[in-house]
Enzyme design. Structure first.
Site, PDB file in Angstrom:
ATOM      1  N   ASP A 137      -8.340  -5.118  -6.660  1.00 46.40           N
ATOM      2  CA  ASP A 137      -7.936  -3.891  -5.960  1.00 46.40           C
ATOM      3  C   ASP A 137      -8.222  -2.679  -6.842  1.00 46.40           C
ATOM      4  O   ASP A 137      -7.587  -2.483  -7.879  1.00 46.40           O
ATOM      5  CB  ASP A 137      -6.439  -3.983  -5.636  1.00 46.40           C
ATOM      6  CG  ASP A 137      -5.938  -2.820  -4.789  1.00 46.40           C
ATOM      7  OD1 ASP A 137      -6.707  -1.884  -4.504  1.00 46.40           O
ATOM      8  OD2 ASP A 137      -4.749  -2.853  -4.410  1.00 46.40           O
ATOM      9  N   SER A 139       0.838  -1.188   0.000  1.00 43.64           N
ATOM     10  CA  SER A 139       0.000   0.000   0.000  1.00 43.64           C
ATOM     11  C   SER A 139       0.884   1.252   0.000  1.00 43.64           C
ATOM     12  O   SER A 139       1.801   1.353  -0.809  1.00 43.64           O
ATOM     13  CB  SER A 139      -0.957  -0.038   1.195  1.00 43.64           C
ATOM     14  OG  SER A 139      -1.939   0.970   1.106  1.00 43.64           O
ATOM     15  N   HIS A 142      -8.210  -4.188  -1.958  1.00 40.86           N
ATOM     16  CA  HIS A 142      -6.880  -3.754  -1.548  1.00 40.86           C
ATOM     17  C   HIS A 142      -6.373  -4.529  -0.339  1.00 40.86           C
ATOM     18  O   HIS A 142      -5.160  -4.734  -0.175  1.00 40.86           O
ATOM     19  CB  HIS A 142      -6.921  -2.253  -1.234  1.00 40.86           C
ATOM     20  CG  HIS A 142      -5.587  -1.657  -0.949  1.00 40.86           C
ATOM     21  ND1 HIS A 142      -4.532  -1.724  -1.835  1.00 40.86           N
ATOM     22  CD2 HIS A 142      -5.110  -0.988   0.137  1.00 40.86           C
ATOM     23  CE1 HIS A 142      -3.482  -1.111  -1.328  1.00 40.86           C
ATOM     24  NE2 HIS A 142      -3.800  -0.665  -0.123  1.00 40.86           N
TER      25      HIS A 142
END
Length: 399
Positions: A318, A147, A351
């Protein structure tokens, strides 16, 4: 061997030009350092230095109740702490032991609040490099992050290209797109619009918990996918045992309290118990500000000095950090002559997949550390041009 500690790095000047008299950095290490086996892990937005489970102290640290990658990092796991010396440091601006807005300003004796300097991803990288110097670690065998932690990884490659042999950007991107920038802006405004925010100087009084709760709920929806939310919640009403605040008006009481609402309310309540609203503002701004090409002609130019190997991992479900963004990053590496493989993992978890599907992300990371990009658990999705480096391997996860 595991270590949990906080180290003072002395006076620290941020990229903004502002400085603080003392930066304390909370960090954890796992394994034994042999001189060439150090692996730096970069945590995500609201993560901490607590990346792996510690048998000596249970699975609790600094308000974060569980290790954020406990199924990936540890003895005999994908990032094997019997082979590698793993370091994870909480970033400046956070609230898990490293100096941030909730810390006491030694010059005033009061919490910094929003008097704390603006923080960038570059400040995180600088603090990590300084910490590693204090620990006696020079060149890293690898730096890995997920991330915004993946943005932190990319910043390492452009700032300290000679200090990294291998790297992995997991569910990351060279920059956020406009949709995510907009959602982050709304989340921050939920905090600053809370009557208790008080310009960020709320310490010692009522805190902006409602604003932080709404911000977290916006963020949490960003981390999920339509498929995973549909499977988990559908349109079902929450059970009678589900706790619910009083409806805001009489008409609202007529309509059902749905499972998805109950879940988001529960997650928000847990989050406000463990995280600081100002830190959420500071860290999302750092993420939004990051642009790999800033100060360079292009992403390729920013990465051109890196002579190691980069594994780029993305997840099909995602929509926060997309497969297309990772593909663009891999293309930039090929343009720069950087050894790269883009490994796409089929997942509908959104995600959060890099956190909740260790069985899928673990093998390619293990292969990168042990064998480099030639590892059999690493696949590349793009056929190479004659003059481009793009290794093509069989994925353990392909049909």
């Amino acid at each position: 061997m595991t270590t949990q500690d906080t180290i003072g790095l002395g006076s620290f000047t941020f990229e903004s030009g502002e400085s603080i008299p003392s930066l304390e950095v909370a960090y954890e290490t796992y394994g034994e350092f042999t001189g060439d086996n150090a692996v730096l892990l970069c945590h995500a937005l609201t993560g901490s230095a607590h990346v792996a489970r510690r048998p000596d102290a249970g699975d609790v640290t600094a308000g974060q109740a569980r290790a954020w990658w406990g199924d990936v990092v540890g003895p005999g796991k994908a990032i094997d702490t019997t082979e590698y010396y793993v370091v994870c440091a909480n970033v400046p601006g956070s609230c898990y032991g490293t100096t941030g807005p909730s810390s006491t300003n030694p010059e005033t004796g009061e919490p910094y609040g929003t008097d704390f300097p603006p923080v960038t991803v570059g400040d995180w990288t600088h603090a990590q490099r300084t910490l590693l110097d204090e620990l006696g670690v020079g060149r890293l065998h690898a730096v890995i992050g997920g991330s915004v932690g993946a943005m932190n990884v990319l910043d390492w490659l452009r700032r300290y290209p000679d200090d990294v042999e291998r790297a992995a950007s997991v569910a990351g991107a060279a920059r956020l797109d406009a949709q995510c920038l907009g959602l982050d802006a709304i989340a921050r405004r939920a905090i600053t619009a809370d009557p208790n925010w008080n310009g960020g100087h709320y310490y010692g009084g009522p805190e902006p918990e409602e604003g932080l709760a709404r911000a977290r709920q916006i963020g949490h929806v960003m981390y999920l996918s339509k498929a995973s939310m549909g499977r988990k919640f559908g349109r079902r009403s929450a059970g009678r045992e589900a706790a619910r605040d009083e409806p805001p008006d009489a008409a609202a009481a007529f309509f059902p309290y749905r499972e998805v609402e109950s879940y988001l309310d529960y997650q928000a309540e847990k989050f406000t118990d463990r995280f600081d609203a100002n830190s959420y503002l500071y860290l999302t701004r750092a993420m939004d500000d990051f642009d790999l090409s800033a100060g360079y002609e292009s992403d390729a130019d920013a990465l051109a000095a890196f002579e190691g190997e980069l594994l780029v991992c993305s997840f099909t479900g995602d929509w926060h950090f997309t497969v297309e963004q990772s593909d663009a990053l891999a293309d930039a590496c090929r343009e720069a002559g950087v050894s790269v493989a883009h490994h796409i993992i089929d997942s509908d978890h959104g995600h959060d997949a890099f956190l909740v599907e260790p069985e899928k992300i673990g093998p390619p990371l293990s292969a990168l550390l042990d064998e480099g990009l030639s590892g059999r658990a690493i696949s590349d999705t793009k056929e190479p041009d004659e003059d481009e480096f793009a290794p093509v391997h069989t994925s353990l996860f392909s049909d």
